[in-house]
Design an enzyme around this catalytic site. Structure first.
Site, mmCIF file in Angstrom:
data_model
loop_
_atom_site.group_PDB
_atom_site.id
_atom_site.type_symbol
_atom_site.label_atom_id
_atom_site.label_comp_id
_atom_site.label_asym_id
_atom_site.label_seq_id
_atom_site.Cartn_x
_atom_site.Cartn_y
_atom_site.Cartn_z
ATOM 1 N N ASP A 46 -5.223 2.919 -17.907
ATOM 2 C CA ASP A 46 -6.599 3.419 -17.934
ATOM 3 C C ASP A 46 -7.432 2.738 -19.022
ATOM 4 O O ASP A 46 -8.500 2.196 -18.759
ATOM 5 C CB ASP A 46 -6.646 4.963 -18.025
ATOM 6 C CG ASP A 46 -5.697 5.556 -19.057
ATOM 7 O OD1 ASP A 46 -4.926 4.790 -19.678
ATOM 8 O OD2 ASP A 46 -5.722 6.788 -19.246
ATOM 9 N N ASP A 102 -8.841 -7.115 -8.798
ATOM 10 C CA ASP A 102 -10.224 -7.095 -8.304
ATOM 11 C C ASP A 102 -11.181 -6.977 -9.494
ATOM 12 O O ASP A 102 -12.218 -7.650 -9.537
ATOM 13 C CB ASP A 102 -10.461 -5.906 -7.345
ATOM 14 C CG ASP A 102 -10.299 -6.292 -5.867
ATOM 15 O OD1 ASP A 102 -9.398 -7.101 -5.568
ATOM 16 O OD2 ASP A 102 -11.060 -5.784 -5.023
ATOM 17 N N LYS A 116 1.768 3.139 -16.931
ATOM 18 C CA LYS A 116 1.264 4.488 -17.199
ATOM 19 C C LYS A 116 2.465 5.291 -17.709
ATOM 20 O O LYS A 116 2.876 6.300 -17.119
ATOM 21 C CB LYS A 116 0.666 5.067 -15.898
ATOM 22 C CG LYS A 116 -0.023 6.401 -16.036
ATOM 23 C CD LYS A 116 -1.375 6.326 -16.722
ATOM 24 C CE LYS A 116 -1.946 7.718 -16.920
ATOM 25 N NZ LYS A 116 -3.192 7.727 -17.705
ATOM 26 N N ASP A 156 -3.214 -4.477 -7.974
ATOM 27 C CA ASP A 156 -4.226 -4.594 -6.924
ATOM 28 C C ASP A 156 -5.601 -4.286 -7.516
ATOM 29 O O ASP A 156 -6.559 -5.052 -7.341
ATOM 30 C CB ASP A 156 -3.900 -3.617 -5.783
ATOM 31 C CG ASP A 156 -4.918 -3.664 -4.658
ATOM 32 O OD1 ASP A 156 -5.328 -4.785 -4.286
ATOM 33 O OD2 ASP A 156 -5.309 -2.594 -4.156
ATOM 34 N N TYR A 177 3.508 1.018 -2.539
ATOM 35 C CA TYR A 177 3.274 0.407 -1.225
ATOM 36 C C TYR A 177 4.504 0.455 -0.325
ATOM 37 O O TYR A 177 4.390 0.344 0.887
ATOM 38 C CB TYR A 177 2.885 -1.061 -1.392
ATOM 39 C CG TYR A 177 1.455 -1.319 -1.784
ATOM 40 C CD1 TYR A 177 0.889 -0.731 -2.915
ATOM 41 C CD2 TYR A 177 0.664 -2.179 -1.040
ATOM 42 C CE1 TYR A 177 -0.415 -0.986 -3.282
ATOM 43 C CE2 TYR A 177 -0.639 -2.443 -1.398
ATOM 44 C CZ TYR A 177 -1.182 -1.855 -2.518
ATOM 45 O OH TYR A 177 -2.471 -2.120 -2.871
HETATM 46 C C1 IPM Z 1 -4.845 -7.364 -1.565
HETATM 47 C C2 IPM Z 1 -5.213 -6.332 -0.525
HETATM 48 C C3 IPM Z 1 -3.963 -5.776 0.113
HETATM 49 C C4 IPM Z 1 -3.176 -5.074 -0.992
HETATM 50 C C5 IPM Z 1 -4.153 -4.837 1.317
HETATM 51 C C6 IPM Z 1 -5.057 -5.398 2.357
HETATM 52 C C7 IPM Z 1 -2.832 -4.470 1.925
HETATM 53 O O1 IPM Z 1 -6.037 -5.346 -1.067
HETATM 54 O O2 IPM Z 1 -4.184 -8.356 -1.229
HETATM 55 O O3 IPM Z 1 -5.239 -7.202 -2.723
HETATM 56 O O4 IPM Z 1 -3.480 -3.924 -1.342
HETATM 57 O O5 IPM Z 1 -2.243 -5.694 -1.507
HETATM 58 MN MN MN Z 2 -6.685 -5.790 -3.122
#
Ligand code: IPM
Ligand code: MN
Ligand code: NAD
Length: 342
Positions: free
Chosen positions: A198, A226, A166, A222, A120
């Site tokens: 993975d 999720d 990784k 990230d 990032y």
């Molecule tokens: C998160 C989001 C952010 C990230 C984006 C919107 C920059 O997906 O907070 O998980 O990738 O960190």
């Molecule tokens: Mn995210």
């Protein structure tokens, strides 16, 4: 003196879920002053930039930053993006440790995501031949500080830590593994395991109840957070706390601005209210109130489930259920307190 909370509602469902968190905050016995500031796409619309200097200055001076979400189709394809403001804010506050708990039934995973390094924030650009590049970079000190945080968190939980990388392919992952391994002797009570990202994704998907603390770099974190939220009831429930060594933390849901449901009044505010609970715990030192808010959210999930949870409650109705439960809890607490001999 009142503690100042910087409140950045942002875009899409951000303001909708933030409104419920602020209603909850207003009922709590804490002396806080809430300052609302433009951020993300909403700030681009009024000032041309996603993180106006006044917003950043107010965040720096606050005890905590509460953030909704940013982004949306309206600002896609432009040179200046709402998400850029979020990255800038995280970097400016140096909140390198992003705690993303996923708790549901017998699942209790804590993803500790490195937040201000890696892909990032590495060098990026376009070469003469049209090749576009983003680079993943880590300094050993960036790995060490987040790994220490993860070891400490593991010590306070069930003392099992998985470091995800990784290392079979990436130099930065080999550095990551080396630094984490070197620290292990300082935390002999923590059982450390390394996993490749993975195959680890399968563990998160299929056997999440076997996991405790997970530490990983920015991009893997990230994606894995999720996924972890998906096995713990969905994005509508997943909160996060981004912490540095000093200065304010950022408390925001894991989810985004959800353009597909923005404006419908059906977004689940649980993730945002749970993020408020994390702010109460980490920024205001009120673990008692954080627990009360958490329990009230659990109650509301049963009493007024939103569509993402298979129910039909609106965002406001969910907030009402949290408030009703909280009122009862706080009153009960006061009653207990009043009858306890000093
Ligand atoms: C998160 C989001 C952010 C990230 C984006 C919107 C920059 O997906 O907070 O998980 O990738 O960190
Ligand atoms: Mn995210
Ligand atoms: P998203 O998290 O916004 O939505 C993914 C799916 O989950 C959608 O179907 C959405 O309706 C649902 N969802 C998310 N939160 C919900 C909630 N509280 N209640 C009910 N359903 C919910 O991810 P996306 O669609 O990939 O991204 C949309 C935008 O959000 C993009 O512009 C992205 O950059 C941005 N984003 C911002 C943040 C942030 O500000 N921290 C985080 C992630 C994504």
């Amino acid at each position: 003196m009142a503690e100042r909370i910087a409140c950045l509602p942002g875009d899409g469902i951000g303001p909708e879920v933030m409104a419920e968190a602020l209603r909850v905050l207003a009922t709590l016995p804490v002396d806080v002053e809430v300052v609302e500031l433009p951020f993300g796409g909403a700030a681009i619309d009024v000032s041309g930039e996603p993180l106006p200097p006044e917003t950043l200055a107010a965040c720096r001076e606050a005890a905590a930053v509460l953030l909704g979400a940013v982004g949306g189709p309206r600002w896609e394809g432009r040179a200046v993006r709402p998400e850029g403001g979020l990255l800038e804010l995280r970097q400016a506050l140096d909140v390198y440790a992003n705690l993303r708990p996923a708790v549901h039934g017998d699942v209790d995973v804590l993803v500790v995501r490195e937040l201000v390094g890696g892909l990032y924030f590495g060098e990026r650009g376009v070469r003469d031949d049209g090749t576009v590049f983003d680079t993943c970079e880590y300094h050993p000190s960036q790995v060490e500080r987040v790994a220490r945080r993860a070891f400490e968190l593991a010590q306070a939980r069930s003392r099992r830590l998985v470091s995800v990388d990784k290392a079979n392919v990436l130099e930065t992952s080999r550095l990551w593994r080396r630094v984490v391994s070197d620290l292990a002797s300082e935390y002999p009570d923590v059982e450390l395991r390394h996993a490749l990202v993975d195959s680890f994704a399968i563990e998160v998907a299929l056997t999440p109840e076997t996991l405790d603390v997970v530490v990983t770099e920015n991009m893997f974190g990230d994606i894995l957070s999720d996924l972890a939220s998906g096995v713990a009831g969905g994005l509508g429930l997943a909160a996060s706390a981004s912490l540095g060594d000093s200065g304010p933390g950022i408390f925001e849901p894991v989810h985004g601005s959800a353009p597909d449901i923005a404006g419908a009044g059906t977004a689940n505010p649980a993730a945002m209210i749970r993020s408020l609970a994390l702010a109460l715990e980490h920024a205001l030192g009120r673990r008692d109130l954080a627990e009360a808010v958490g329990a009230a959210v659990d109650h509301a999930r049963l009493a007024a489930p939103t569509p993402d949870q298979g129910g039909a409650a609106t965002t406001t109705e969910f907030g009402d259920a949290v408030l009703a439960s909280l009122e009862h809890r706080l009153t009960t607490e006061e009653r207990t307190w009043a009858t306890t001999p000093s």
